[in-house]
Design an enzyme around this catalytic site. Structure first.
Site, short mmCIF file in Angstrom:
data_model
loop_
_atom_site.label_atom_id
_atom_site.label_comp_id
_atom_site.label_asym_id
_atom_site.label_seq_id
_atom_site.Cartn_x
_atom_site.Cartn_y
_atom_site.Cartn_z
N GLU A 147 26.05 33.81 55.45
CA GLU A 147 24.84 33.21 54.87
C GLU A 147 25.10 32.45 53.57
OE1 GLU A 147 25.01 36.17 56.24
OE2 GLU A 147 23.22 36.56 57.43
N GLU A 158 24.10 41.71 61.71
CA GLU A 158 23.08 42.65 61.24
C GLU A 158 22.47 43.42 62.41
OE1 GLU A 158 21.14 39.35 59.08
OE2 GLU A 158 20.99 40.74 57.40
N GLY A 211 22.63 37.20 61.34
CA GLY A 211 21.68 38.10 62.00
C GLY A 211 22.30 38.82 63.20
N ALA A 259 20.83 33.91 62.86
CA ALA A 259 19.47 33.40 62.94
C ALA A 259 19.56 31.92 63.31
CB ALA A 259 18.78 33.57 61.60
#
Ligand code: COA
Length: 260
Positions: free
Chosen positions: A134, A114, A111, A66
């Site tokens: 993260e 993911e 992300g 992200a």
């Protein structure tokens, strides 16, 4: 539809989605996530696309996570909304009804990892690095990483990656079952395309039902999942492709599937 942060093209029943922000290692800002939402809805309803290949622009990154600059400004309420929208996008990709192959051409972090895990099949080039870093930022994964990683590679290994935030090589990811195959950089796209073409040679509705049986079935108790499988198995008998596939076998000729 023109996209600012994506490249999208269609060739021979394959939809190629390329996340195109290489100067930021293809980090997912909110606008890119919205564009991914749009492009995957476009491919879902496009009969000319049977398989999607998802990759990142440049030779360094698939998606480096992200967008941390945006994350840094996040409030609790926005954070929840952002995570829910990302989760919905990834669930949509996972249940697209057609296979999505992640061609992981470099960093797939946070992300990015993911996103790759929501895809049907993951191929990594040997320079790829994967991980969920993260916790190093005071965060946890918010796009389903805590759930899909544990389902894909098991609880113990998932927790090790999640709690250390360690980045692992493509080879290690292969050993853990996080990626299906590792190739040289040059062979990444040809390998993804070869798998796509193998799938495209098969009956499209049978491919769709297999995907549904595995994806939905894994979230059900076994007895219900077996019932789902039996129902979809029976439904195949209502398709022209089933008649064509079995007849072609008996007539010793290649089948001509129509997706009907
Ligand atoms: N969000 C926003 N920008 C990012 C980013 C991210 N997740 N990852 C990389 N970038 C940007 C960098 O800020 C840099 O921008 P700049 O040139 O304007 O300064 C550019 O992309 C290149 O990254 P850089 O860090 O210089 O490349 P590197 O080769 O030295 O390191 C990484 C590569 C992937 C190890 C490093 O970029 C990194 O750790 N990124 C963050 C990964 C992460 O924690 N992701 C999970 C987020 S929840």
């Amino acid at each position: 539809m023109p996209y600012q942060y994506l490249l999208y093209e269609k060739r021979e029943q394959i939809g190629y989605v390329t996340i195109n922000r290489p100067e930021k290692l293809n980090a997912l800002n909110a606008a890119t996530v919205r564009e991914l939402w749009d492009v995957f809805h476009e491919t879902a309803h496009d009969d000319e696309v049977g398989v999607v290949i998802l990759t990142g622009a440049g030779d360094k990154a698939f998606v480096a996570g992200a967008d941390i600059a945006e994350l840094a400004e996040q409030t609790p309420i926005r954070g929840r909304e952002t995570a829910r929208f990302g989760q919905q996008l990834l669930s949509f990709i996972e249940r697209l009804g057609k296979p999505v192959i992640a061609a992981i051409n470099g960093y797939a972090l946070g992300g990015g990892c993911e996103l790759a895990m929501a895809c049907t099949i993951r191929i990594a080039s040997e320079n790829a690095k994967l991980g969920q870093p993260e916790v190093r930022l005071g965060l946890i994964p918010g796009y389903g990483g805590t759930q899909r990683l544990a389902r894909l590679i098991g609880r113990g290994r998932a927790l090790e990656l999640l709690l250390t935030g360690e980045m692992i090589s493509a080879e290690e990811a292969y050993r853990l079952g996080l990626v299906n195959r590792v190739t040289s950089r040059e062979e990444l796209m040809p390998t993804a395309e070869k798998i796509a073409r193998q799938i495209l040679n098969n009956a499209p509705l049978a491919v769709r039902f297999c995907l549904e049986a595995v994806t939905a079935g894994l979230e059900m108790p076994l007895e219900e999942a077996l019932l789902l499988e039996a129902t979809l198995f029976g439904l195949c008998a209502a398709t022209e492709d089933f008649r064509e596939g079995t007849r072609a076998f008996l007539e010793k000729r290649p089948a001509q599937f129509k997706g009907q």
